[in-house]
Write a protein that holds these residues in place. Sequence first.
Motif, PDB file in Angstrom:
ATOM      1  N   THR A 169      50.490  34.282  42.334  1.00 20.62           N
ATOM      2  CA  THR A 169      50.549  33.628  43.916  1.00 20.62           C
ATOM      3  C   THR A 169      49.097  33.666  43.957  1.00 20.62           C
ATOM      4  O   THR A 169      48.747  32.899  45.325  1.00 20.62           O
ATOM      5  CB  THR A 169      50.790  34.784  44.629  1.00 20.62           C
ATOM      6  OG1 THR A 169      52.816  35.254  45.255  1.00 20.62           O
ATOM      7  CG2 THR A 169      50.970  34.535  46.487  1.00 20.62           C
ATOM      8  N   LEU A 170      48.457  34.736  43.561  1.00 18.63           N
ATOM      9  CA  LEU A 170      47.178  34.636  43.917  1.00 18.63           C
ATOM     10  C   LEU A 170      46.470  33.047  43.549  1.00 18.63           C
ATOM     11  O   LEU A 170      45.807  32.270  44.012  1.00 18.63           O
ATOM     12  CB  LEU A 170      46.289  35.734  43.381  1.00 18.63           C
ATOM     13  CG  LEU A 170      46.448  37.126  43.993  1.00 18.63           C
ATOM     14  CD1 LEU A 170      45.672  37.886  43.780  1.00 18.63           C
ATOM     15  CD2 LEU A 170      46.020  36.914  45.777  1.00 18.63           C
ATOM     16  N   VAL A 182      41.344  33.037  39.548  1.00 17.97           N
ATOM     17  CA  VAL A 182      42.406  34.368  39.208  1.00 17.97           C
ATOM     18  C   VAL A 182      42.093  34.256  37.808  1.00 17.97           C
ATOM     19  O   VAL A 182      43.529  33.429  37.444  1.00 17.97           O
ATOM     20  CB  VAL A 182      43.069  34.713  39.716  1.00 17.97           C
ATOM     21  CG1 VAL A 182      43.656  35.761  39.887  1.00 17.97           C
ATOM     22  CG2 VAL A 182      42.392  34.663  41.593  1.00 17.97           C
ATOM     23  N   SER A 183      42.431  35.349  36.802  1.00 19.88           N
ATOM     24  CA  SER A 183      42.883  34.993  35.788  1.00 19.88           C
ATOM     25  C   SER A 183      44.119  36.267  35.142  1.00 19.88           C
ATOM     26  O   SER A 183      43.518  37.374  35.594  1.00 19.88           O
ATOM     27  CB  SER A 183      42.184  35.089  34.335  1.00 19.88           C
ATOM     28  OG  SER A 183      41.374  33.444  34.823  1.00 19.88           O
ATOM     29  N   LEU A 184      44.649  36.267  34.336  1.00 23.25           N
ATOM     30  CA  LEU A 184      45.500  37.153  33.970  1.00 23.25           C
ATOM     31  C   LEU A 184      45.831  37.060  32.346  1.00 23.25           C
ATOM     32  O   LEU A 184      46.283  36.491  31.836  1.00 23.25           O
ATOM     33  CB  LEU A 184      47.333  36.988  34.423  1.00 23.25           C
ATOM     34  CG  LEU A 184      48.394  38.175  33.792  1.00 23.25           C
ATOM     35  CD1 LEU A 184      48.020  39.423  35.059  1.00 23.25           C
ATOM     36  CD2 LEU A 184      49.435  37.732  34.148  1.00 23.25           C
ATOM     37  N   VAL A 185      45.438  38.227  31.732  1.00 20.73           N
ATOM     38  CA  VAL A 185      45.022  39.018  30.518  1.00 20.73           C
ATOM     39  C   VAL A 185      45.926  39.598  30.624  1.00 20.73           C
ATOM     40  O   VAL A 185      46.037  40.663  30.198  1.00 20.73           O
ATOM     41  CB  VAL A 185      43.884  39.040  30.444  1.00 20.73           C
ATOM     42  CG1 VAL A 185      43.726  39.711  28.897  1.00 20.73           C
ATOM     43  CG2 VAL A 185      42.632  38.539  30.460  1.00 20.73           C
ATOM     44  N   SER A 186      46.957  39.816  28.872  1.00 20.10           N
ATOM     45  CA  SER A 186      48.637  40.373  28.839  1.00 20.10           C
ATOM     46  C   SER A 186      48.178  40.794  27.120  1.00 20.10           C
ATOM     47  O   SER A 186      48.627  40.391  26.461  1.00 20.10           O
ATOM     48  CB  SER A 186      49.533  39.466  29.090  1.00 20.10           C
ATOM     49  OG  SER A 186      49.896  39.180  30.210  1.00 20.10           O
ATOM     50  N   PRO A 187      48.210  42.266  27.458  1.00 18.91           N
ATOM     51  CA  PRO A 187      48.283  42.698  26.409  1.00 18.91           C
ATOM     52  C   PRO A 187      49.127  42.968  25.070  1.00 18.91           C
ATOM     53  O   PRO A 187      50.458  43.658  26.317  1.00 18.91           O
ATOM     54  CB  PRO A 187      47.944  43.583  25.836  1.00 18.91           C
ATOM     55  CG  PRO A 187      47.073  43.905  26.993  1.00 18.91           C
ATOM     56  CD  PRO A 187      47.690  42.833  28.502  1.00 18.91           C
TER      57      PRO A 187
END
Length: 324
Positions: A169-170, A182-187
């Motif tokens: 959403t952001l 805005v970034s997402l890092v998914s380990p």
Amino acid sequence: MRSWAGRTVLVTGASSGIGRATALLLASQGADLVLVARSQASLEAVQAECVGAGARARVAVADVGDDQAVAAAFRSAERVFGRVDAVVHSAASLAYGRFEDVPVEVFDAAVRTTLLGTANVARSALSAFARSPEGGSLVVVGSLLGKISTPWMSSYVTAKWGVHGLVRTLQVEARSTPGIHVSLVSPGGVDTPVYLQAGTYLRRHGRPPPPVDPPEKVARAIVRALGRSRREVSVGAANHLAVTGFRVFPGLFDALVTPLMQIGGLSHSATANSAGNVLEPQPAGEALHGRWGRHWMRPAAAAATLAAGAVAARSAHVTWRRSG
């Protein structure tokens, strides 16, 4: 890789694991750092490491679940360094156990830290970026468990699914605010102390499922995302396979995930049930790495390979039937 010399980065969860690795990497690039976590002693140890690497670093003790404490940490950063150019949010907590066995106050506190903590940090970060003529970059550490589900981790799965929804959403809203990224890092599985620090109501600790990456690998992905915004970065060789199995073959996934968790996601030694660090910090257990080197995971890796083969065989069978 972009140099962060002279730029201010606020890092939550900086006392341990991925947050600590990220702070040290940014310190090596000359960033001015604001280190946020609940433990003063642990933060001061990280601060000393960062200063030893040549960076300026300040400590801000705060529970990210407390929006006023988070806002105060940002005000402190702006007061000391003038502005906040980037934020890395990695703070989270969890408790293992069947949903009905995890005490209400522990479940709620874990979700508050992981999900509402993300909202609190994002709110303050976006406000700080709006005050800066150059905007800013926010990187949130998500998880493979924000895309799939496993038994005995309901508080974490619930919170991380919410984190992924909030971040998306952001990202959509940030399209109308130039300069804010805005970034997402998914380990996937990472060798950090979080598994032993977590609460447990299974009389067993959790452990990272294979393949296990070092926190430094995740930190490098985070810093790259700070310098070049990405919608999402997945860190973990098996992440895509797990997500595909969960979405495309849910029945098979559900049949395999519990035995695989028993083999590769839980320790084999007994321990007393406790809330772990969910309700209060445990500084003695905070460190850069856990104890999950690659030597321990051969049996679990073999089981995971068998599971991957089963998914692939199922996929091939479905394809053959459709083509026939």
